[in-house]
Enzyme design. Structure first.
Site, short mmCIF file in Angstrom:
data_model
loop_
_atom_site.label_atom_id
_atom_site.label_comp_id
_atom_site.label_asym_id
_atom_site.label_seq_id
_atom_site.Cartn_x
_atom_site.Cartn_y
_atom_site.Cartn_z
CE LYS A 77 -102.99 -54.13 58.96
NZ LYS A 77 -102.76 -55.29 59.84
CE LYS A 185 -99.21 -56.51 71.23
NZ LYS A 185 -99.93 -55.49 70.48
CG ASN A 253 -105.83 -64.59 68.55
OD1 ASN A 253 -106.83 -64.96 69.12
ND2 ASN A 253 -105.30 -63.38 68.66
CB SER A 255 -100.74 -63.69 63.98
OG SER A 255 -100.23 -63.69 62.66
CD GLU A 268 -98.86 -53.37 61.40
OE1 GLU A 268 -99.02 -52.17 61.62
OE2 GLU A 268 -99.28 -54.26 62.17
#
Ligand code: PAF
Length: 310
Positions: A77, A185, A253, A255, A268
């Site tokens: 992470k 991204k 999904n 996340s 994060e």
């Protein structure tokens, strides 16, 4: 090539499983001695779109047991990057490449500070992975991996990495503009991750409600303004349409940030929406929606153990 994957989380375990198909020497470096021992004894179990199988992989808790690596892949992470790279120092030699495929912005800078910028390769990957248990991973989605250096240079070593990855079915290409890719991204994660963590909805359901659609749009618009001011070239023309398309494509999904919240783990957020807030302050661009998302996620993290009285 001796490849060392640092951190057996979802992506680290997936990469270890897939790269073990190559003729290269693949190791996992895991600071957690008990987990390292468990993975050493039981091997890795991979299930999902690339088939079900169990394989053995070398795992070490101490970097000294591995020796010098040709390639180190950082999969921890983002808030553990500094510790991970400091711990990995004994396996980093003059010609070792260090690849980061982590979420968010800031990891390349942290690794460069410790190991030297010339060793660092950035990257983004669209593979989806969910950790089921230590050493056990579900390969949930396949996609392209793109790697590159901040200075745009393409050393021979990077071409070898591309070749090895492609040989084992990790479709990989090289880009001279990795910053543009990382920000492209980032904007997807800015739109999806915090909002799913706050609402506990999966990616697809963010599109079903007027409120979440509006918040997503505002968060993405703020992030796009920052990218534009920084003259970062995104890889898509319409960032909002792209984020909405990713919500649809990954509809079921959970996340990565929602997975963290559900497991009461640190998120994060500082490396995703937090980047937009800090850049907004620096550049004098208002980013109120990202500020609120950061505050909400941090409040969720801080109150994991708070229970309501009956
Ligand atoms: O962090 C994640 O979960 C993923 O990057 C994404 C694209 C939001 C899909 O779930």
């Amino acid at each position: 090539m001796k490849i060392v994957i640092v951190g057996p989380g979802a992506m680290g375990t997936l990469l270890a499983a897939i790269l073990s198909k190559s003729k290269e020497e693949v190791w996992i470096l895991d600071k957690n001695k008990e987990r390292a021992l468990k993975i050493n004894q039981n091997g890795i179990i991979i299930e999902g779109i690339s088939g079900n199988r169990q394989l053995t992989v070398k795992v070490a808790a101490k970097p000294e047991d591995i020796g010098q690596a040709d390639l180190v892949i950082i999969c921890v992470k983002s808030y553990h990057t500094k510790d991970a790279i400091l711990n990995a120092k004994p396996i980093i030699g003059e010609n070792t490449g260090i690849l980061t495929l982590q979420n968010g912005i800031g990891n390349i800078e942290i690794i460069s500070e410790v190991a030297g910028a010339e060793k660092v390769i950035g990257g983004v990957t669209s593979h989806g992975a969910t950790l089921i248990d230590a050493g056990s991973v579900r390969h949930a989605g396949r996609g392209e991996t793109v790697i590159g250096r901040i200075d745009g240079k393409i050393p021979v070593q990077m071409r070898s990495i591309r070749e090895i990855f492609n040989q084992v079915g990790l479709e990989t290409r090289i880009s001279r503009d990795i910053k543009g890719l990382l920000w492209s991204k980032l904007i997807i994660n800015v739109g999806i991750n915090a909002l799913t963590a706050v609402t506990r909805l999966n990616n697809g359901r963010l599109m079903e409600f007027e409120g979440t659609r509006r918040i997503l749009r505002e968060a993405v618009t703020e992030a796009t303004r920052i990218a534009k001011r920084k003259r970062i070239k995104l890889i898509y023309d319409d960032p909002l349409a792209k984020v909405e398309a990713v919500c649809e494509a990954t509809a079921t999904n959970i996340s990565s940030m929602l997975q963290d919240v559900l497991k009461k783990r640190r998120t994060e957020i500082d490396f995703i929406n937090g980047v937009i807030v800090r850049q907004g302050q620096e550049l004098g661009i208002p980013v109120p929606v990202n500020s609120v998302l950061v505050d909400l996620v941090k409040t969720i993290e801080a109150s994991y153990n708070v229970t309501l009285p009956d």
